[in-house]
Write a protein that holds these residues in place. Structure first.
Motif, mmCIF file in Angstrom:
data_model
loop_
_atom_site.group_PDB
_atom_site.id
_atom_site.type_symbol
_atom_site.label_atom_id
_atom_site.label_comp_id
_atom_site.label_asym_id
_atom_site.label_seq_id
_atom_site.Cartn_x
_atom_site.Cartn_y
_atom_site.Cartn_z
ATOM 1 N N THR A 207 0.832 -1.204 0.000
ATOM 2 C CA THR A 207 0.000 0.000 0.000
ATOM 3 C C THR A 207 0.864 1.251 0.000
ATOM 4 N N LEU A 208 1.934 1.259 0.790
ATOM 5 C CA LEU A 208 2.844 2.412 0.820
ATOM 6 C C LEU A 208 3.493 2.623 -0.544
ATOM 7 N N SER A 209 3.901 1.550 -1.190
ATOM 8 C CA SER A 209 4.517 1.665 -2.519
ATOM 9 C C SER A 209 3.519 2.226 -3.522
ATOM 10 N N ASN A 210 2.281 1.778 -3.420
ATOM 11 C CA ASN A 210 1.233 2.257 -4.316
ATOM 12 C C ASN A 210 0.973 3.749 -4.112
ATOM 13 N N ILE A 211 0.863 4.171 -2.842
ATOM 14 C CA ILE A 211 0.622 5.586 -2.540
ATOM 15 C C ILE A 211 1.787 6.443 -3.037
ATOM 16 N N ARG A 212 2.991 5.964 -2.831
ATOM 17 C CA ARG A 212 4.170 6.717 -3.280
ATOM 18 C C ARG A 212 4.146 6.906 -4.799
ATOM 19 N N ASP A 213 3.787 5.861 -5.540
ATOM 20 C CA ASP A 213 3.710 5.971 -6.998
ATOM 21 C C ASP A 213 2.638 6.977 -7.416
ATOM 22 N N ILE A 214 1.481 6.909 -6.748
ATOM 23 C CA ILE A 214 0.391 7.849 -7.063
ATOM 24 C C ILE A 214 0.828 9.285 -6.799
ATOM 25 N N LEU A 293 -6.985 7.927 3.026
ATOM 26 C CA LEU A 293 -7.871 7.174 2.142
ATOM 27 C C LEU A 293 -7.514 5.694 2.119
ATOM 28 N N HIS A 294 -6.264 5.375 1.936
ATOM 29 C CA HIS A 294 -5.849 3.990 1.735
ATOM 30 C C HIS A 294 -5.716 3.199 3.039
ATOM 31 N N PHE A 295 -5.543 3.909 4.172
ATOM 32 C CA PHE A 295 -5.391 3.201 5.453
ATOM 33 C C PHE A 295 -6.564 3.484 6.392
ATOM 34 N N GLN A 296 -7.693 3.904 5.834
ATOM 35 C CA GLN A 296 -8.819 4.305 6.687
ATOM 36 C C GLN A 296 -9.315 3.153 7.561
#
Length: 305
Positions: A207-214, A293-296
């Protein structure tokens, strides 16, 4: 006829309620303490029991249990010495398993703030206090430990992997958000190997990798929009900026009404700006939005300390 002399009180004797009534003595409501003895590892601790009667704590339930029977008509009481309540003496202490004596001592330093006692200090001691306060539901001491670990920057000085693991273990939301933000905004990419070695779970790493890419995509190449309205799926979709980005220095420029400008940092590099997408989120705020959003779901189970 002479009056019967008042019976003297032996200060070492523990009086029953009937005995105190007989000699005309009452126990003070505030400063008459029951003493409890704990055994942690090979060390005995003897402290006032009232400190552990914290509302909602594990010990409030423990001490509310009835003590051993003292009915003289029962077979046990008639043939054996009166049973002692657990924790009433060194021979019958309350044994606390799976914690260290040093950790329990640190907890007691906070629970009992005696004038001459050694104050709690250092990362290890305050972390021990947080650990036991969380385990036993001492909410005020837990809050104090979190504040102390924050103020001294003890948590901020740990590795990012440690910060994530500690935040998850003790359910401290603002520690976890801060750690996630540091990972995403770090100049280096997320190291899956290092995080896995430290014990961070794969779902969090992914999830962290995904958020960083976004975030990097939105920062350098396009404008993000998150579909959160009716029918929206909650995932970001990207709207490319038509020429508003300098591919040389990776910066956006706002020339006002003039949409064709020279990049200040890169002479001769043309940067076209679409005025509809001039207002970009502040970097820190955008990262916070993505993390929320992603860790709600994870954050929903944590308290705001």
């Amino acid at each position: 006829m002479s009056a019967e002399p008042t019976k003297s009180i032996d200060p070492t004797e523990t009086l029953t309620s009937a005995q105190t009534d007989a000699v005309g003595v009452r126990r003070d409501d505030e400063f008459y303490f029951d003493i409890v003895t704990f055994k942690v590892e090979n060390t005995l601790f003897r402290v006032p029991r009232n400190g552990f009667l914290y509302p909602g704590s594990t010990f409030e339930d423990l001490f509310s249990l009835p003590g051993p029977s003292t009915d003289l008509d029962s077979p046990i009481s008639a043939n054996q010495p009166t049973p002692q309540r657990e924790g009433s003496c060194d021979d019958n202490p309350i044994v606390l398993e799976q914690i260290s004596a040093s950790s329990f001592r640190s907890f007691l330093r906070v629970l009992y703030k005696f004038e001459r006692s050694t104050p709690c200090h250092g990362y290890e001691q305050w972390l021990s206090v947080l650990d036991l306060a969380t385990m036993w539901n001492f909410t005020e001491i837990r809050k104090l430990a979190i504040v102390s670990l924050d103020e001294k920057k003890y948590i901020g000085n740990r590795t990012i992997e440690e910060q994530i693991l500690l935040s998850k273990k003790y359910c401290v939301k603002h520690w976890l958000k801060r750690a996630y933000q540091s990972v995403i905004q770090n100049k280096s990419a997320v190291s899956i190997a290092e995080m896995r070695k430290a014990g961070v779970d794969l779902e969090t790493i992914s999830t962290l990798s995904n958020i960083r890419d976004i975030w990097l995509t939105g920062l350098f190449w396009c404008r993000e929009r998150i579909d959160v309205g009716p029918g929206g799926n909650g995932f970001p979709s990207v709207i490319p900026i038509s020429g508003g980005h300098c591919h040389t220095c990776a910066k956006y420029h706002n020339p006002g009404a003039d949409l064709a400008v020279l990049c200040i940092g890169c002479p001769n590099a043309i940067a076209m700006l679409d005025a509809r997408f001039v207002t970009l989120p502040i970097k820190g705020e955008r990262v916070t939005q993505l993390i929320d959003l992603h860790f709600q779901h994870e954050f929903s189970g944590m308290d705001d300390e």
